[in-house]
Design a protein around this motif. Structure first.
Motif, PDB file in Angstrom:
ATOM      1  N   SER A 154       0.159 -10.516   7.016  1.00  0.00           N
ATOM      2  CA  SER A 154      -0.121 -10.236   5.593  1.00  0.00           C
ATOM      3  C   SER A 154      -0.615  -8.808   5.390  1.00  0.00           C
ATOM      4  N   ASN A 157       2.716  -3.703   5.719  1.00  0.00           N
ATOM      5  CA  ASN A 157       3.591  -3.264   4.642  1.00  0.00           C
ATOM      6  C   ASN A 157       4.589  -2.279   5.237  1.00  0.00           C
ATOM      7  N   TRP A 158       5.858  -2.657   5.249  1.00  0.00           N
ATOM      8  CA  TRP A 158       6.849  -1.857   5.978  1.00  0.00           C
ATOM      9  C   TRP A 158       7.001  -0.449   5.425  1.00  0.00           C
ATOM     10  N   GLU A 160       4.630   1.369   3.936  1.00  0.00           N
ATOM     11  CA  GLU A 160       3.454   2.136   4.354  1.00  0.00           C
ATOM     12  C   GLU A 160       3.594   2.567   5.817  1.00  0.00           C
ATOM     13  N   GLN A 274       6.632  -0.291  -3.538  1.00  0.00           N
ATOM     14  CA  GLN A 274       5.495   0.571  -3.885  1.00  0.00           C
ATOM     15  C   GLN A 274       5.802   2.021  -3.506  1.00  0.00           C
ATOM     16  N   TYR A 278       3.981   4.889  -1.155  1.00  0.00           N
ATOM     17  CA  TYR A 278       4.766   5.406  -0.040  1.00  0.00           C
ATOM     18  C   TYR A 278       4.693   6.929   0.000  1.00  0.00           C
ATOM     19  N   GLN A 305      15.504  -3.594  -0.104  1.00  0.00           N
ATOM     20  CA  GLN A 305      14.265  -4.284  -0.473  1.00  0.00           C
ATOM     21  C   GLN A 305      14.461  -5.795  -0.415  1.00  0.00           C
ATOM     22  N   LYS A 309      12.760  -8.662   2.457  1.00  0.00           N
ATOM     23  CA  LYS A 309      11.983  -9.834   2.036  1.00  0.00           C
ATOM     24  C   LYS A 309      12.374 -11.081   2.820  1.00  0.00           C
ATOM     25  N   ARG A 313       8.065 -10.474   9.104  1.00  0.00           N
ATOM     26  CA  ARG A 313       7.422  -9.158   9.135  1.00  0.00           C
ATOM     27  C   ARG A 313       7.249  -8.616  10.546  1.00  0.00           C
TER      28      ARG A 313
END
Length: 671
Positions: A154, A157-158, A160, A274, A278, A305, A309, A313
């Motif tokens: 969780s 964030n890919w 980031e 985001q 980024y 994107q 999803k 992850r």
């Protein structure tokens, strides 16, 4: 002694000094010519026919003579000479180390050189790099999570993570960000987002077996590595399929039809994700919602994107991690041998090493002579191409010819890839002022700092307008340790590294035929990159120009390209530059109003034209395999296409038209 006698004695002394100087120059020229000719002839295989296979004839003995050398062609030989000189310089700096100021450029170069040599092997390993560059500040990479704990996906964030790693120069993973001049105003730079490429081996993961091996090396259990290798390869294949489904830019000469200028706010609305966060992570500063980027792959990014999803992850994280490790492997030298560490320094501190090389090995007077000689040679090539444009063999409209003339007249030469209009020592000191190396013999730590420093300087171009007087190219690692000239399309600049201005490519005292045929051909090739299919779309300012784009569609031009591509190549621009470049260099030398020495030299019975082509061939001689080449065809194929399309070559060797391989009846000509 009378005044007249004294005057006579002085004049006699001056005469003797001038005579001695003339004799010395003559001897130097004779020695240079003899040395050059001896080397060239040593590569010739006299059992091969120049009209059947000129590469085998001119380069047939090259591999045997250099079988114990580490380089594969003449540019590699030049790089070896540069590396050896820099090693001498760094050895001298080590002896002076106690007197160096700790914040000086010399001290910083020496520090990384010593770290490269002395760091333990454990600081070079992929695991150590990854420990220093985690996905974010909250979690490690999945492979490094304690076995007693579960990796908290969780917190991943890919976008980031990708931005964090792109600060070290990682590109071409999931999408490719770059800093490029604006298409319509080249003095301003924008971030350009495009699809990744999978064409070259280093642009994708290896086989599943190889991927599994890497995962095992990085600490993944055997069972998990097998499953994960399949999943990350599947992800890459799906991304590649998305890319394949996008329109091909190369199918459309008008780039502006596929490019969009979007604010960060618009990007988030169109694509999702985001993007503002980024870019803030990537640039290390706040970014307003109105921050504009250039995007040519909106549909792809939106599909990406959605794809991400659907993927676990830890699989996405592992894929990014593996591509990062692969990139780091490409970016560093595996060896800690002194000469390898010199190359390492050149790769990541090019501006610094260029300055140190200039200060140590090129005196101000010698640099002025280099600049003068190079300028004279280039002006002859420019004048010759102006004559070609005036002839207008392609029957272009006068407006198109004017566009090309303006571009040609504004091409500049940058010697050494250094800023030309400032005090270079002060400029380089300021450039590296905020670079701070750890100096604790941790190779990965210092290497990451240098990669991040170079990337930061690259992104700083966003904040200033282009200025030719302070321009130098913040190059990638391969370019940074190469001495081969290259053309900057958007800046309309040919960069000539210092290293190429030495034997066997450049002899100050050699016969003109040697200077024009090799260095002249190199410059002609680079110049023509501004006037081939991929270059014509830009004007002299580096801005997209529709009139230039239309030249490629003209009947005579498109027919010439079709002719050149009869034997298909992925690198048509390179073939165009080769074929047009040989004609330009040859005509510049042998033209009726040429100022070059066209007298038959006493040091050879070969004709000037045969000497010209033999020396051109030196650029292509080598023992590399076709798999060793990236960005252009293998050298043997390149030389063949250069010569079979140029009738003066066949005339020089008496080849039979239509009968000999090197003299086909149908020849291709661009300009």
């Amino acid at each position: 002694m009378s005044t007249s006698t004294t005057t006579f004695s002085v004049l006699r002394l001056i005469f003797l000094l001038l005579l001695a100087s003339a004799n010395a120059n003559a001897n130097a020229g004779a020695n240079a010519n003899t040395e050059l000719l001896t080397q060239i002839l040593s590569y010739v295989n006299v059992s091969a026919s120049p009209c059947h296979d000129y590469y085998s004839y001119a380069c047939g003995n090259w591999a045997q003579i250099h079988e114990n050398d580490s380089f594969m062609e003449i540019t590699g030989l030049i790089d070896q000479k540069v590396n050896e000189k820099l090693l001498m310089l760094l050895t001298e700096l080590q002896e002076q180390q106690s007197s160096l100021q700790s914040d000086s450029v010399q001290a910083k170069v020496l520090s990384f050189f010593q770290t490269c040599q002395l760091a333990s092997s454990s600081t070079r390993r992929g695991e150590h790099y990854l420990a220093l560059a985690p996905p974010n500040e909250q979690i490690p990479w999945p492979q490094f999570q304690n076995q007693s704990e579960t990796w908290d996906s969780s917190k991943f964030n890919w976008m980031e993570t990708l931005a964090r790693l792109q600060r070290y120069g990682l590109t071409n993973v999931l999408f490719d960000p770059n800093v490029l001049p604006d298409l319509t105003n080249s003095s301003n730079y924008l971030i350009h987002l495009k699809t990744p490429s999978f064409e070259e081996k280093n642009e994708r993961l290896g086989s599943r077996t190889r991927t599994k091996a890497w995962l095992r090396i990085l600490g993944t259990s055997p069972q998990r590595a097998t499953l994960l290798a399949h999943k990350v390869k599947d992800l890459e294949l799906k991304v590649a399929a998305l890319v394949a489904g996008q329109p091909d830019e190369n199918d459309n000469a008008d780039e502006t039809l596929t490019d969009e200028y979007l604010t960060v706010e618009e990007l988030e609305a169109k694509i999702g994700g985001q993007w503002r966060k980024y870019f803030e992570t990537l640039l290390g500063r706040s970014v307003p919602a109105e921050f504009v980027v250039n995007v040519d792959c909106v549909a792809y990014l939106k599909a990406l994107q959605e794809l991400i999803k659907e993927v676990d992850r830890d699989v996405v994280a592992s894929y990014i991690m593996l591509r990062f490790v692969s990139y780091l492997q490409e970016e560093s030298m595996a060896s800690n041998e002194p000469i390898a560490c010199v190359q390492d320094v050149r790769r990541v501190m090019e501006l610094a090493t260029n300055l140190l090389y200039e200060k140590r090995f090129i005196s101000p007077d010698r640099l002025r002579r280099h600049q003068s000689n190079l300028s004279e040679l280039f002006e002859v090539l420019r004048k010759q191409f102006l004559k070609i444009l005036q002839t207008n063999n392609l029957h272009l409209a006068s407006e198109a010819v004017d566009l090309l003339r303006a571009k040609l007249l504004n091409v500049t030469i940058n010697i050494g890839n250094m800023p030309q209009g400032v005090d270079r020592s002060s400029f380089v000191d300021a450039f590296y002022a905020d670079l701070h190396l750890a100096g604790n013999r941790d190779y990965a730590a210092d290497h990451l700092r240098l990669l991040e420093f170079r990337t930061r300087r690259w992104f700083e171009q966003l904040d200033r307008a282009f200025n030719i007087s302070t321009y130098f190219y913040i190059s990638d690692s391969d370019t940074g340790m190469s001495s081969t000239p290259y053309y900057m399309l958007r800046q309309n600049v040919i960069i000539v590294p210092y290293g190429i201005l030495q034997r066997p490519v450049f002899y100050q005292d050699s016969h003109d035929v040697f200077k024009v045929s090799l260095l002249g051909f190199m410059l002609s090739h680079e110049l023509m990159h501004g006037f081939v299919s991929g270059g014509l779309i830009y004007d002299f300012r580096g801005n997209y120009n529709e009139l230039g784009a239309e030249i490629v569609l003209e009947d005579k031009y498109s027919s010439a390209i079709s002719c050149l591509n009869r034997n298909e190549t992925e690198y048509i621009d390179e073939r165009e530059a080769d074929v047009a470049g040989i004609r330009l260099a040859y005509d510049a030398y042998f033209d009726s109003d040429s100022k070059f020495d066209q007298s038959q030299p006493s040091f050879s019975t070969l004709t000037l034209k045969q000497l010209f082509f033999l020396n051109v061939a030196q650029f292509f001689c080598g023992d590399a395999t076709p798999d060793d080449f990236e960005g252009h065809d293998a050298d043997e194929m390149r030389l063949r296409h250069v010569l079979i399309n140029f009738a003066p070559f066949a005339e020089a060797y008496g080849c039979r038209q239509g009968s000999d391989n090197m003299h086909p009846a149908n020849k291709c000509r661009i300009w």
